[in-house]
Design a protein around this motif. Structure first.
Motif, PDB file in Angstrom:
ATOM      1  N   GLY A   1      -8.523  14.099  14.848  1.00  0.00           N
ATOM      2  CA  GLY A   1      -9.015  13.196  13.959  1.00  0.00           C
ATOM      3  C   GLY A   1      -7.630  12.227  13.619  1.00  0.00           C
TER       4      GLY A   1
ATOM      5  N   PRO B   1      -8.693   9.245   7.714  1.00  0.00           N
ATOM      6  CA  PRO B   1      -9.852   8.551   7.638  1.00  0.00           C
ATOM      7  C   PRO B   1      -9.957   7.331   6.902  1.00  0.00           C
ATOM      8  CG  PRO B   1     -10.248  11.042   7.345  1.00  0.00           C
ATOM      9  CD  PRO B   1      -8.748  10.747   7.225  1.00  0.00           C
ATOM     10  N   TRP B   2      -9.146   7.178   5.903  1.00  0.00           N
ATOM     11  CA  TRP B   2      -8.870   5.904   5.398  1.00  0.00           C
ATOM     12  C   TRP B   2      -8.411   4.817   6.154  1.00  0.00           C
ATOM     13  CZ3 TRP B   2      -6.042   1.538   3.977  1.00  0.00           C
ATOM     14  CH2 TRP B   2      -6.623   0.762   2.728  1.00  0.00           C
TER      15      TRP B   2
ATOM     16  N   HIS C   1      -8.612   4.794   9.654  1.00  0.00           N
ATOM     17  CA  HIS C   1      -9.677   4.343  10.512  1.00  0.00           C
ATOM     18  C   HIS C   1     -10.936   3.545   9.955  1.00  0.00           C
ATOM     19  CE1 HIS C   1      -7.926   7.083  13.180  1.00  0.00           C
ATOM     20  NE2 HIS C   1      -8.240   8.329  12.614  1.00  0.00           N
ATOM     21  N   GLU C   2     -11.129   3.696   8.671  1.00  0.00           N
ATOM     22  CA  GLU C   2     -12.241   2.926   8.091  1.00  0.00           C
ATOM     23  C   GLU C   2     -11.611   1.525   7.582  1.00  0.00           C
ATOM     24  OE1 GLU C   2     -15.210   3.107   4.169  1.00  0.00           O
ATOM     25  OE2 GLU C   2     -13.916   4.778   4.588  1.00  0.00           O
TER      26      GLU C   2
ATOM     27  N   ARG D   1      -4.373  14.827   7.271  1.00  0.00           N
ATOM     28  CA  ARG D   1      -5.753  15.260   7.429  1.00  0.00           C
ATOM     29  C   ARG D   1      -5.701  16.668   7.465  1.00  0.00           C
ATOM     30  NH1 ARG D   1      -3.386  13.106  11.730  1.00  0.00           N
ATOM     31  NH2 ARG D   1      -3.391  14.149  13.750  1.00  0.00           N
TER      32      ARG D   1
END
Length: 325
Positions: free
Chosen positions: A260, A214-215, A217-218, A199
């Motif tokens: 994050g 983010p990937w 998490h998604e 990140r």
């Protein structure tokens, strides 16, 4: 039956196998109470520390990381490993080899000292689980492992940072440029390597496969794990886990925290799923106790390191079957 030692098994246990009875809050603080030893005869894995933080670019303190992770590991040797349901040391011969010694006041001698330390361990046939220390230590460790297992290796890299920023000075100590050098020197193959939890931005990720935070998490840990296993396959792989891969809520005690990140649960799920890989070496780095809160960073690192040993235990049992008592 394995020998049962009551107290200070790290210095009293004769066998490489088995666990003992310890007061969790007392005794010699080797990693998971393993024998302190420089005798590598019959050893499957040597746990060792590299207490370096001269390569940090922000907060120092990771030189205290190996001691903190050892101290946090005591409760992990009390019971059967979760969720594995076994004592890894019934099957896996592990010693705590102590720390790599280097002259911190002679910086140009540090990387060669780490390489020599690692080569001594690897020459015995034992694998290494290294406790950092800042992330620079992975660079000389990769040099030693590539010498043992052949290059290029595949790299499985958990981190907030890609650590591939340009650095063409061969003598520099920088924990943000090691993998730039590793690619340039052919130590790792970025096409069969993966970076997880990233990140921070870099103009050139040098061909690494990036599964950013983010990937994860998604899409979830199962999808991320499937990608890791597909990318790396059965190539000899080195696993490096920078604790700042975790969100600062789960690992505040680190030199360069980034919001994050992964949760402890996500990270443990991913590491526990790496059993199909051909792991030849591993490390957990960047624990900086001066910034920790209630030891939660050291605890996360100790859990990750313990799970890495469980992976190696399962691989040994798959090859050889259970050890005869």
């Amino acid at each position: 039956m394995s020998e049962q030692i009551q107290g200070d098994g790290a210095v009293r246990r004769a066998s490489l196998y088995g666990s003992g009875v310890e007061n969790t809050y007392a005794g010699v603080l080797s990693f998971m109470r393993r024998n302190y030893s420089r005798d590598l005869t019959g050893v499957d894995v040597a746990v060792t520390g590299v207490p370096l933080d001269l390569a940090t670019t922000f907060r120092s303190g990771a030189r205290l990381g190996p001691a903190a992770v050892r101290a946090a590991s005591v409760q992990l040797s009390e019971l059967m490993a979760f969720p594995w349901g076994f004592d890894p040391f019934d099957e896996l011969a592990v010693v705590d080899y102590g720390d790599c010694w280097f002259d911190a006041h002679n910086p140009l001698s540090i990387a060669p000292a780490i390489v020599a330390h690692a080569r001594t361990i690897l020459a015995s046939g034992a694998k290494m689980l290294t406790l950092g220390g800042d992330h620079f230590i992975t660079y000389p460790l990769l040099q030693a492992h590539a010498g043992k297992y052949g290059k290029p290796l595949s790299l499985v890299h958990f981190d907030a940072h890609c650590d591939t920023w340009p650095d063409d000075n061969p003598a520099s100590l920088n924990h943000g440029t090691m993998f730039y050098k590793a690619v340039k020197e052919g130590l790792v193959d970025p096409a069969t390597s993966v970076q997880v939890g990233i990140r921070t931005w870099n103009q050139d990720f040098m061909g690494f496969n990036v599964i950013d935070a983010p990937w994860v998490h998604e899409h979830g840990t199962a999808a991320a794990l499937a990608r890791i296993l597909a990318i790396v396959g059965q190539r000899p792989a080195y696993l490096t886990f920078d604790i700042d891969c975790l969100d600062p809520a789960h690992a505040p005690g680190t030199g360069t925290p980034v919001a994050g990140g992964l949760t402890s649960a996500q990270a443990l799920a991913l590491v526990r799923g790496l059993g199909p890989l051909n792991l030849v070496g591993m490390d957990v780095v960047e624990v900086a106790p001066p910034f920790d809160q209630s030891e939660i960073t050291a605890l996360a690192a100790a859990h990750l390191a313990a799970d890495m040993l469980c992976l190696l235990r399962n691989q040994k049992v798959a090859r050889q079957g259970p050890r005869r008592r």
